[in-house]
Design a protein around this motif. Structure first.
Motif, PDB file in Angstrom:
ATOM      1  N   LYS A 280       0.836  -1.215   0.000  1.00  0.00           N
ATOM      2  CA  LYS A 280       0.000   0.000   0.000  1.00  0.00           C
ATOM      3  C   LYS A 280       0.863   1.254   0.000  1.00  0.00           C
TER       4      LYS A 280
ATOM      5  N   GLN B  67       2.511   1.548  -3.476  1.00  0.00           N
ATOM      6  CA  GLN B  67       1.628   2.045  -4.531  1.00  0.00           C
ATOM      7  C   GLN B  67       1.350   3.542  -4.371  1.00  0.00           C
ATOM      8  N   LYS B  68       1.195   3.969  -3.105  1.00  0.00           N
ATOM      9  CA  LYS B  68       0.985   5.397  -2.827  1.00  0.00           C
ATOM     10  C   LYS B  68       2.219   6.202  -3.234  1.00  0.00           C
TER      11      LYS B  68
ATOM     12  N   ASN C  95       2.417   6.574  -7.004  1.00  0.00           N
ATOM     13  CA  ASN C  95       1.495   7.612  -7.491  1.00  0.00           C
ATOM     14  C   ASN C  95       2.000   9.012  -7.171  1.00  0.00           C
ATOM     15  N   GLU C  96       2.551   9.183  -5.958  1.00  0.00           N
ATOM     16  CA  GLU C  96       3.085  10.491  -5.549  1.00  0.00           C
ATOM     17  C   GLU C  96       4.280  10.880  -6.422  1.00  0.00           C
TER      18      GLU C  96
END
Length: 418
Positions: free
Chosen positions: A238, A241-242, A245-246
């Motif tokens: 998690k 993946q965050k 994206n950031e």
């Protein structure tokens, strides 16, 4: 006759030859050097020789570099520390440590003092060879003889300490670097972030990542890839993946390594659906899938029991103009054998060799294990024979399987295959 319309001076020749060498155009530089020397009767200076010797050493043409070095000396031009550094670095770079040390000893005998670059070459080489303590000794010697440690010195030492598993010492050195006013660069920060990640100290890695801006540095794609790999390997999908994206929202472009890293993390952590979605979205992001990415996803599909999807993806590889490598073939073969599809596996092995992709040691281990577990002993022994013919040695796990699964008679006859 010269092709020049006007007669260049030493400085012009030096600048052009240096630019050609740095651009990898060493042969062109040698032609100009010959013209300078022969046609225009301009005597080359030590700087010109240093550029040419460095260019030859960098491209692995050490014998030519030696001849040029000897020509320079016999022509009455004394080698300076820069020329010796080129010869030392070139020989270290191409695995000729004894020759590198010979040039160092010759330099000392001629009364030429080593500089920071000389020490950096030795420190970097020793760290790369795992001789970290020798590198530490040289690092300390630099301080004693009042030679300044620069960013490259610290980066080499940090890398060596991290590779040797001495993370605490690396952290101390990084802190001392900051205390002494040597500004960390992105490379030294990346090395320490990687060291934290490999030691599963993700919180410390993230703290250092956030400190980069305090040092006036911008995290690069490489920095993000290192942290992303650390998060994936620690199973923190998690946050990974965050972070992925950031990364894009901060204007840092993901590259092939980024996508391979997150794909591998998703597959290994059982998130095959997310991996497929990411794989399919790549093209829209301007990233074309390579063979490594296909292999990662095929392996993930095989592990998830989706063998038909894996086979379908495998057939897509040549359609995209790519060529499956030995890792790709081994991955699919392993999946087929695991699911008891021995005929299909055998067909793929034949196809692999027909396509000019020869099995390696790991492929043979995979094949032999698969056939042994599937009670296809004769097939397993046939491939063991082929493996030994190609001078590969079976792994301990294969030997253990042979001992555990074969009867006393079969073990006795095993020498016929070896």
């Amino acid at each position: 006759m010269s092709k020049w319309n006007c007669r260049p001076d030493d400085f012009s020749y030096c600048a052009i030859i240096d630019a050609l060498c740095k651009g990898g155009l060493v042969d062109e530089a040698l032609v100009l050097f010959s013209e300078m020397h022969r046609d225009l009767n301009v005597v080359p200076n030590v700087v010109v020789y240093a550029s040419l010797i460095n260019g030859l050493c960098t491209s692995g043409r050490l014998n030519e570099a030696k001849r040029l070095f000897d020509e320079m000396i016999s022509g009455g031009i004394s080698a300076d520390v820069a020329v010796y550094n080129c010869m030392i670095h070139g020989h270290f770079q191409h695995g000729q440590q004894d020759e590198a040390r010979r040039y160092f000893d010759e330099m000392i005998d001629r009364g030429i003092s080593p500089n920071t670059i000389t020490f950096n070459i030795f420190i970097h080489s020793h760290c790369k060879d795992g001789k970290t303590q020798v590198a530490v000794g040289l690092f300390e010697l630099m301080h004693k003889i009042n030679l300044k440690h620069d960013q490259f010195t610290y980066s080499s030492m940090l890398d060596g300490l991290c590779l040797a598993g001495r993370l605490q010492d690396a952290v101390k050195m990084f802190d001392s670097m900051v205390d002494k006013g040597v500004q960390p660069d992105v490379i030294s920060c990346n090395i320490l972030v990687d060291g934290y990640c490999k030691n599963r100290k993700l919180d410390e890695a993230m703290q250092l990542f956030k400190k980069l801006k305090e040092y006036g540095l911008e995290p690069t794609t490489v920095t993000h890839n290192i942290l992303l790999r650390g998060l994936c390997q620690d199973g923190r999908m998690k946050p990974a993946q965050k972070f992925f994206n950031e990364m894009q929202s901060f204007g840092v472009s993901p590259n092939e390594v980024t996508y391979s890293t997150i794909l591998d993390g998703l597959c290994k952590n059982g998130k095959i659906v997310e991996a497929i979605e990411l794989f399919e979205s790549m093209e829209g992001s301007g990233i074309l899938a390579n063979v490594e990415m296909y292999t990662i996803l095929i392996h993930g599909l095989c592990r998830a029991g989706r063998l038909e999807d894996a086979r379908k993806l495998f057939t897509e590889i040549p359609e995209k103009g790519l060529v499956p490598d030995v890792v790709t073939y081994t991955t699919v073969i392993a999946g087929l054998l695991y699911h008891g599809m021995f005929l299909d596996a055998n067909t793929l092995i034949i196809q692999m060799e027909e396509k000019g992709c020869l099995p390696n040691s790991r492929t043979y281990d995979t094949i032999i294990k698969g056939f042994l577990v599937g009670k296809e002993t004769e097939k397993a022994l046939l491939f063991l024979h082929k493996m030994c013919e190609r001078k590969f040695v079976p792994s301990d796990s294969v030997v253990s399987l042979l001992i555990n699964l074969l009867s006393a008679g079969e073990l006795k006859n095993l020498q016929l295959y070896l």
